[in-house]
Design a protein around this motif. Sequence first.
Motif, PDB file in Angstrom:
ATOM      1  N   GLN A  99       0.832  -1.198   0.000  1.00  0.00           N
ATOM      2  CA  GLN A  99       0.000   0.000   0.000  1.00  0.00           C
ATOM      3  C   GLN A  99       0.871   1.255   0.000  1.00  0.00           C
ATOM      4  OE1 GLN A  99      -2.598  -0.330   3.416  1.00  0.00           O
ATOM      5  NE2 GLN A  99      -4.079  -1.601   2.319  1.00  0.00           N
ATOM      6  N   GLN A 100       0.315   2.293  -0.563  1.00  0.00           N
ATOM      7  CA  GLN A 100       0.962   3.598  -0.572  1.00  0.00           C
ATOM      8  C   GLN A 100       0.050   4.571   0.166  1.00  0.00           C
ATOM      9  OE1 GLN A 100       1.404   6.321  -4.203  1.00  0.00           O
ATOM     10  NE2 GLN A 100       3.419   5.382  -4.083  1.00  0.00           N
ATOM     11  N   ARG A 157       6.550   6.261   0.538  1.00  0.00           N
ATOM     12  CA  ARG A 157       6.919   5.207  -0.395  1.00  0.00           C
ATOM     13  C   ARG A 157       6.034   3.980  -0.175  1.00  0.00           C
ATOM     14  NH1 ARG A 157      12.917   4.347   1.228  1.00  0.00           N
ATOM     15  NH2 ARG A 157      11.968   4.830   3.254  1.00  0.00           N
ATOM     16  N   THR A 158       5.977   3.116  -1.165  1.00  0.00           N
ATOM     17  CA  THR A 158       5.168   1.909  -1.045  1.00  0.00           C
ATOM     18  C   THR A 158       5.719   1.026   0.064  1.00  0.00           C
ATOM     19  OG1 THR A 158       4.668   1.984  -3.405  1.00  0.00           O
ATOM     20  CG2 THR A 158       4.295  -0.098  -2.277  1.00  0.00           C
ATOM     21  N   GLU A 203      -3.589   0.618  -3.182  1.00  0.00           N
ATOM     22  CA  GLU A 203      -2.767  -0.520  -3.545  1.00  0.00           C
ATOM     23  C   GLU A 203      -1.818  -0.133  -4.678  1.00  0.00           C
ATOM     24  OE1 GLU A 203      -2.604  -3.346  -2.039  1.00  0.00           O
ATOM     25  OE2 GLU A 203      -4.287  -3.047  -0.669  1.00  0.00           O
ATOM     26  N   ALA A 204      -0.533  -0.468  -4.506  1.00  0.00           N
ATOM     27  CA  ALA A 204       0.462  -0.131  -5.520  1.00  0.00           C
ATOM     28  C   ALA A 204       0.499  -1.149  -6.645  1.00  0.00           C
ATOM     29  CB  ALA A 204       1.847  -0.010  -4.876  1.00  0.00           C
ATOM     30  N   GLN A 208       5.162  -3.530  -7.391  1.00  0.00           N
ATOM     31  CA  GLN A 208       5.879  -3.183  -6.174  1.00  0.00           C
ATOM     32  C   GLN A 208       5.959  -4.350  -5.189  1.00  0.00           C
ATOM     33  OE1 GLN A 208       7.382  -0.289  -5.764  1.00  0.00           O
ATOM     34  NE2 GLN A 208       6.597   0.631  -7.637  1.00  0.00           N
TER      35      GLN A 208
END
Length: 297
Positions: A99-100, A157-158, A203-204, A208
């Motif tokens: 997650q981001q 960041r993620t 959600e990235a 990632q």
Amino acid sequence: MRTRRERALGARTWRVPAGRVLTSCVAAGAALWGAAGMAAADSPTPASSASASDASGDGPTEAGTSFRTATAVKPGQRATADASTGDYLYWVVPVDQGQQATVRAKVTLPKAARRGTATWQLDVYDGLRRRQACRYGAQTRAAAQDASSVELSCTLRTVRGWAEPWANDPLPGSYYVRLTVVDLPQEDLGQPVHAEVRADTAEAGGAQAVDGSLAAPLVPGAGTATPQDEATPQDGASASPDRATALAEPDGGWSSGWWSDRWIWTAAGGLLAALAGIWGYSLTRGSGRPSRVPPGA
């Protein structure tokens, strides 16, 4: 002896399955592309997280004054607090791997006359209380003497499933948000302010994702309690750890770490490669007859 028409029909028989296989490749690719798109659409976005949390009610109306007393907030909830200029305000929000998180804060400044410019700052710390850098956003802003409010934001960041011991990568667990003023005239200390904080997660995606995960998320103790939970209980009752734990983790629980949408793309690539191999084989095998027919056959 076969006629010219029969030989022509025989030479064209291999083209029919090749076209069908090519059509199947295109159809399978489109279907898998659509499945991957639907999987990505199912991932929560900041807007969807916000609407889901808003439906459950407003967030907390106070903030903690330290890491230990940070007020727990769910992703997408809007937390508010009335405080005095110079106070340190703390909230804590759970962020899972992949997650981001984007944290936004708005400070409504007092209407009373102020002596000068005030600089406000938004900091985010992980479960190990390491200050995390922002990828983008206005983490520090100066409010002019006549400004009515100031807004700040920080996109992290993620969050990774795991990291090397020497790395400062964000890891799944509790993330502490701290809001305070870092520079202002001494005469302006203590003036009333109203703060609003909101943390959204998105959600990235599989790009990632990493192979591996922590044994447990970085959540200090059994959970992060709110100031009310940490108040001295009456009649020998203890603070409720269940409520603290529930607020300290995402609604769906912590991720197990084995699933990501990379599985969809891996399966799609494998299927398309198999179909392409079948199609290539059908192109090269021909009609099954010798390339040269003896005269008089």
